[in-house]
Design a protein around this motif. Structure first.
Motif, short mmCIF file in Angstrom:
data_model
loop_
_atom_site.label_atom_id
_atom_site.label_comp_id
_atom_site.label_asym_id
_atom_site.label_seq_id
_atom_site.Cartn_x
_atom_site.Cartn_y
_atom_site.Cartn_z
N ASP A 699 -2.59 -8.46 -11.80
CA ASP A 699 -2.82 -9.27 -13.00
C ASP A 699 -2.67 -10.75 -12.66
N ILE A 700 -3.75 -11.50 -12.80
CA ILE A 700 -3.68 -12.94 -12.47
C ILE A 700 -3.13 -13.76 -13.63
N HIS A 701 -2.94 -13.15 -14.80
CA HIS A 701 -2.46 -13.90 -15.95
C HIS A 701 -0.95 -14.13 -15.90
N SER A 702 -0.29 -13.55 -14.93
CA SER A 702 1.15 -13.70 -14.78
C SER A 702 1.45 -14.38 -13.45
N PRO A 703 2.48 -15.26 -13.41
CA PRO A 703 2.85 -15.90 -12.15
C PRO A 703 3.56 -14.96 -11.19
N ARG A 704 3.88 -13.77 -11.65
CA ARG A 704 4.60 -12.80 -10.82
C ARG A 704 3.76 -12.38 -9.61
N VAL A 705 4.40 -12.25 -8.44
CA VAL A 705 3.72 -11.80 -7.22
C VAL A 705 3.95 -10.30 -7.07
N PRO A 706 2.92 -9.49 -7.19
CA PRO A 706 3.10 -8.04 -7.07
C PRO A 706 3.34 -7.63 -5.62
N SER A 707 4.07 -6.56 -5.43
CA SER A 707 4.39 -6.10 -4.08
C SER A 707 3.21 -5.36 -3.46
N VAL A 708 3.28 -5.19 -2.14
CA VAL A 708 2.27 -4.42 -1.43
C VAL A 708 2.26 -2.99 -1.95
N GLU A 709 3.43 -2.43 -2.13
CA GLU A 709 3.55 -1.04 -2.56
C GLU A 709 2.94 -0.84 -3.95
N GLU A 710 3.16 -1.80 -4.83
CA GLU A 710 2.62 -1.70 -6.19
C GLU A 710 1.10 -1.67 -6.17
N MET A 711 0.50 -2.53 -5.35
CA MET A 711 -0.96 -2.55 -5.28
C MET A 711 -1.50 -1.32 -4.57
N GLU A 712 -0.78 -0.84 -3.56
CA GLU A 712 -1.20 0.39 -2.89
C GLU A 712 -1.26 1.55 -3.87
N THR A 713 -0.27 1.63 -4.74
CA THR A 713 -0.24 2.71 -5.73
C THR A 713 -1.49 2.67 -6.60
N GLY A 714 -1.88 1.46 -7.05
CA GLY A 714 -3.08 1.33 -7.86
C GLY A 714 -4.34 1.71 -7.09
N ILE A 715 -4.41 1.31 -5.83
CA ILE A 715 -5.57 1.64 -5.00
C ILE A 715 -5.67 3.14 -4.80
N GLU A 716 -4.54 3.75 -4.49
CA GLU A 716 -4.54 5.20 -4.24
C GLU A 716 -4.98 5.98 -5.47
N ARG A 717 -4.54 5.51 -6.63
CA ARG A 717 -4.94 6.23 -7.85
C ARG A 717 -6.43 6.10 -8.07
N ALA A 718 -6.97 4.89 -7.82
CA ALA A 718 -8.42 4.70 -7.99
C ALA A 718 -9.21 5.58 -7.03
N LEU A 719 -8.70 5.74 -5.82
CA LEU A 719 -9.43 6.51 -4.81
C LEU A 719 -9.40 8.01 -5.08
N ARG A 720 -8.63 8.44 -6.06
CA ARG A 720 -8.69 9.84 -6.44
C ARG A 720 -10.00 10.16 -7.17
N VAL A 721 -10.60 9.13 -7.78
CA VAL A 721 -11.82 9.37 -8.56
C VAL A 721 -13.01 8.54 -8.05
N LEU A 722 -12.77 7.61 -7.14
CA LEU A 722 -13.85 6.80 -6.57
C LEU A 722 -13.89 7.01 -5.06
N HIS A 723 -15.09 6.97 -4.49
CA HIS A 723 -15.23 7.14 -3.04
C HIS A 723 -14.84 5.85 -2.33
N PRO A 724 -14.13 5.93 -1.21
CA PRO A 724 -13.73 4.71 -0.49
C PRO A 724 -14.90 3.79 -0.14
N GLU A 725 -16.09 4.36 0.08
CA GLU A 725 -17.23 3.53 0.48
C GLU A 725 -17.79 2.71 -0.67
N GLN A 726 -17.39 3.01 -1.91
CA GLN A 726 -17.88 2.21 -3.03
C GLN A 726 -16.82 1.28 -3.61
N PHE A 727 -15.59 1.39 -3.10
CA PHE A 727 -14.48 0.68 -3.73
C PHE A 727 -14.19 -0.65 -3.03
N TRP A 728 -14.10 -1.72 -3.82
CA TRP A 728 -13.71 -3.04 -3.36
C TRP A 728 -12.31 -3.35 -3.88
#
Length: 766
Positions: A699-728
């Motif tokens: 979220d860019i609307h907050s000055p908070r810096v998210p952790s690597v682990e937090e973003m990894e969790t979001g990526i992993e969840r997205a990759l359960r339903v999206l193919h890695p070759e289509q995901f940016w």
């Protein structure tokens, strides 16, 4: 001549002609003035607004529409709807609590903010939950007393209707709305009883939610609400006010036990007229006729408005017609006075809030005594419109010729996406899960000051260009060090994503003081599309080509799309919105081809406002989406297969837009989703999307810096339903409002999360 009309206003801009309201709020937040000083200044602003309407001769002047932040937030606080997270020991109260709900504090996040129907105003979303409402303060009553004691005005209190308030709130299931309404009815009754006892003649109860369409359960709920209110205050005259569209079915509202019904005869006006002619108008009801456009900025055609008023007059009983704007004047600037930099033909065709009140007075005079009584003002209005309509820039032969070719114009890429994607990957050789940003980088005080000096002539164009080039070079170097795969130039030369392009295209103008409230103290000055839109020369090529020359990595060219430019501007009212969108699309088409010819072959055409323009009625949305999507494709369809088209959209209910988004045929779409990431990812479990997509991982609307682990969790969840070759992998929006330190830290964590996700994805691939 008739004697059958009075005038009313539905609401007046809060911000002041010079944004005095905004400055007072921000001074208070910065600790430069105390609460007593703020309240004193706010009282003066409120009194000034009342007197301006009084001087304009308005018969029914609204009171209670003035606010310190937002009228929906006012209603929530007035009824004690305060989320539990603010109720900690030593927590805020009074004005501090009010502003904490709007803006957040160190202990509690702000309440959600979203668009007020299909306008560009944002309201604070009430969080009802299990809270039992109580009338903590009767704000409309206080406003009524203030107007009477300070200005001698017997005002018309304005209240958000219970039906609309609940429809705009969260914290309960839709199936529970009837029981939640039962909890609120006693406080609404108390509020209205106190107004009746004080002597209020009319109360305006705003119910714009009814124009989105009424089902049987909605009609039943409205009947229950207004039946209960009528039983409690039978002597109070209630004007149930609608706006922004027609009411369907109108007969449902005509049966309600209210003394007046306000209808919009500008937006959806013909449908309202036809319904009245078919059904007839009840003898016991007053019609509040919204005949002056409360959202547009153009002077009305007096002959057309007089014909409309006379038609309405024939439909309603004697003494039952009120002439008013179509909605609150909150959505337009305060006054045209001071716009001396505009050519006279354009300036004389504009009507902001004060001028619209004058138009109401002129219309009333003509209706009561004939157009001859309006004299020179009537003739002057007609002459001003005639001169404006004849301006050559509004009747360009070259633009008309381009428009005539639209039916035969290709708006499709030469090759389907699956084949384009292979050719693009062969060209770009991007890694799995490529990383990028949405476009803008921090606009520091140094950047803003340099731009201001350049605009004032204190910095030469050459020096300013040199400054911008340094900013671009520094940003490219930083992006390479961070390890991003696809870069951007940073948009340091741009003030606003629409204004920048409006200044470089024909057909736009910019006012000196045409400010409107967007949310809280945030005011915007929308560009004005007054003439035919046309391309003149490349707008973004210089900066994009320079950025690309500094790196071997791809740099995206950055544009704002035609529908967003349309939806975030004041638009001429003599053409359809589709026509204007197509004109913008044809101009952007030339810019995109210029970028491609200059070697910029990744081009992002942002459309964050596509969903914002959706019509309020479900049955009208398909047609809008068809022409909105086509306008995007007109802009982008001529590029080569290997040129990659990106777009960015702010969060929307993806499920009801999936077909249209796919039909835009962008190679890659990024969506602002961090605050609703789980909801959106879940929707992909029910649908297929076959193109490149980036779901914002932080979220860019907050000055908070998210952790690597937090973003990894979001990526992993997205990759359960999206193919890695289509995901940016990208942030959820532009980084213009952030600081450099938090931007760099967040992007480094994002790249690290992407690297970890790549390793895991490769490990499971066959």
């Amino acid at each position: 001549m008739t004697r059958n009309a009075i005038t009313s206003n539905l609401g007046y801009p809060r911000i002041g002609a010079n944004r005095e309201w905004k400055k007072a709020l921000e001074a208070y937040w910065a600790g430069k003035i105390n609460e007593e000083q703020l309240r004193t200044e706010m009282d003066q602003f409120q009194l000034s607004n009342l007197r301006k309407q009084q001087e304009a001769g308005i018969d029914l002047i609204p009171v209670g529409d003035f606010t310190y932040y937002d009228h929906v937030l006012d209603t929530a606080v007035m009824f004690g709807i305060v989320p539990p997270r603010y109720r900690y020991e030593g927590g805020p109260d009074g004005l501090d609590l009010y502003f904490a709900m709007a803006r957040g504090n160190s202990r509690a996040a702000a309440c959600e903010m979203t668009k007020w129907f299909n306008t560009n105003y944002h309201y604070i979303v009430p969080e009802i939950g299990d809270i039992q409402p109580v009338l903590t303060e009767n704000k409309p009553l206080a406003a009524y007393r203030f107007a009477k004691s300070q200005a001698g005005i017997d005002g018309k209190p304005v209240v958000i209707g219970l039906y609309t308030f609940l429809k705009l709130s969260k914290g309960f299931a839709l199936s529970e709305i009837r029981s939640v309404a039962e909890r609120f009815l006693p406080v609404y009754v108390q509020l209205l009883q106190e107004l009746e006892q004080e002597g209020a003649a009319w109360v305006q109860i705003d119910e714009p939610a009814v124009v989105t369409g009424l089902q049987e359960e909605d009609i039943e709920l409205l009947g229950h609400i207004y039946g209960a209110l009528h039983a409690a205050v039978p002597g109070l005259r209630i004007m149930l006010q609608t706006y922004f569209e027609s009411v369907q079915p109108l007969e449902a509202l005509l049966k309600l036990p209210v003394q007046g019904l306000g209808l919009d005869f500008v937006h959806g006006g013909e449908a309202n007229l036809e319904a009245i002619e078919r059904l007839g108008w009840p003898e016991d009801k007053t019609l509040g006729a919204g005949v002056i456009d409360g959202r547009g900025i153009w002077r009305c055609d007096p002959e057309e408005k007089l014909a409309l008023a006379e038609r309405l007059e024939r439909l309603v009983p004697e003494g039952k017609l009120i002439l008013q704007p179509s909605c609150s004047l909150l959505h337009v600037p305060v006054t045209v006075q001071g716009e001396d930099r505009l050519k006279p033909e354009v300036r004389n065709a504009l009507a902001f809030a004060d001028e619209k009140l004058a138009e109401l007075g002129l219309l009333k005079l003509a209706l009561l005594e004939g157009r001859e009584a309006a004299g020179a003002q009537w003739a002057g209005a007609k002459a001003a419109l005639d001169a404006f309509r004849k301006l050559p820039e509004r009747n360009r032969v070259d633009v008309a010729e381009l428009e005539r070719g639209l039916e035969e114009l290709t708006d499709r890429r030469n090759t389907v996406y699956a084949e384009r994607a292979k050719r693009q990957q062969d060209k770009w050789r991007l890694p799995l899960l490529p990383t990028t940003t949405i476009g803008s980088f921090p606009q520091t005080p140094e950047v803003r000051q340099a731009r201001l000096k350049w605009r004032k002539g204190e910095l030469s164009p050459e020096r300013y260009d040199e400054f911008i080039r340094r900013q671009i070079a520094d940003s490219i170097t930083l992006q390479e060090k961070i390890g991003l795969d696809v870069l951007v130039h940073g948009e340091f030369e741009r003030t606003d994503m629409v204004e920048f392009f409006g200044e470089k295209l024909d057909g736009f103008l910019f006012t000196r003081n045409g400010w409107v409230q967007s949310y809280g103290s945030r005011c915007v000055k929308p560009p004005v599309i007054y003439a035919d839109v046309a391309f003149t020369e490349p707008m973004t090529v210089k900066e994009s080509v320079y950025a690309q020359s500094l790196t071997k990595l791809p740099v995206k060219g950055m544009l704002t799309g035609p529908v967003t430019i349309l939806n975030w501007s004041f638009v001429r009212d003599d053409l359809s919105r589709e026509q204007v969108a197509n004109q913008i699309a044809l101009a952007l088409r030339q810019e995109i081809l210029a970028l491609e010819s200059a070697g910029v072959e990744m081009i992002q055409v942002d459309e964050p406002a596509v969903r914002e323009g959706l019509p309020l009625k479900e049955q009208d949305r398909r047609q809008y989406l068809e022409w909105a999507v086509r306008a995007f494709r007109i802009s982008t369809s001529l590029v080569r297969d290997t040129t990659q088209i990106h777009t960015h959209m702010c969060y929307c209910e993806f499920g009801d837009m999936i077909d249209s988004i796919s039909d835009m045929d962008a190679d890659v779409i990024s969506i602002e989703t961090s605050r609703s990431h789980g909801e959106l990812i879940a929707s992909f479990e029910q649908m297929d999307y076959d193109k490149g997509i980036g779901l914002g991982v932080y979220d860019i609307h907050s000055p908070r810096v998210p952790s690597v682990e937090e973003m990894e969790t979001g990526i992993e969840r997205a990759l359960r339903v999206l193919h890695p070759e289509q995901f940016w992998i990208n942030p959820d929006c532009g980084l213009k409002t952030r600081g450099w330190s938090e931007t760099e830290a967040s992007l480094r964590n994002m790249v690290a999360a992407a690297d970890n996700a790549r390793k895991k994805a490769r490990a499971v691939q066959p």
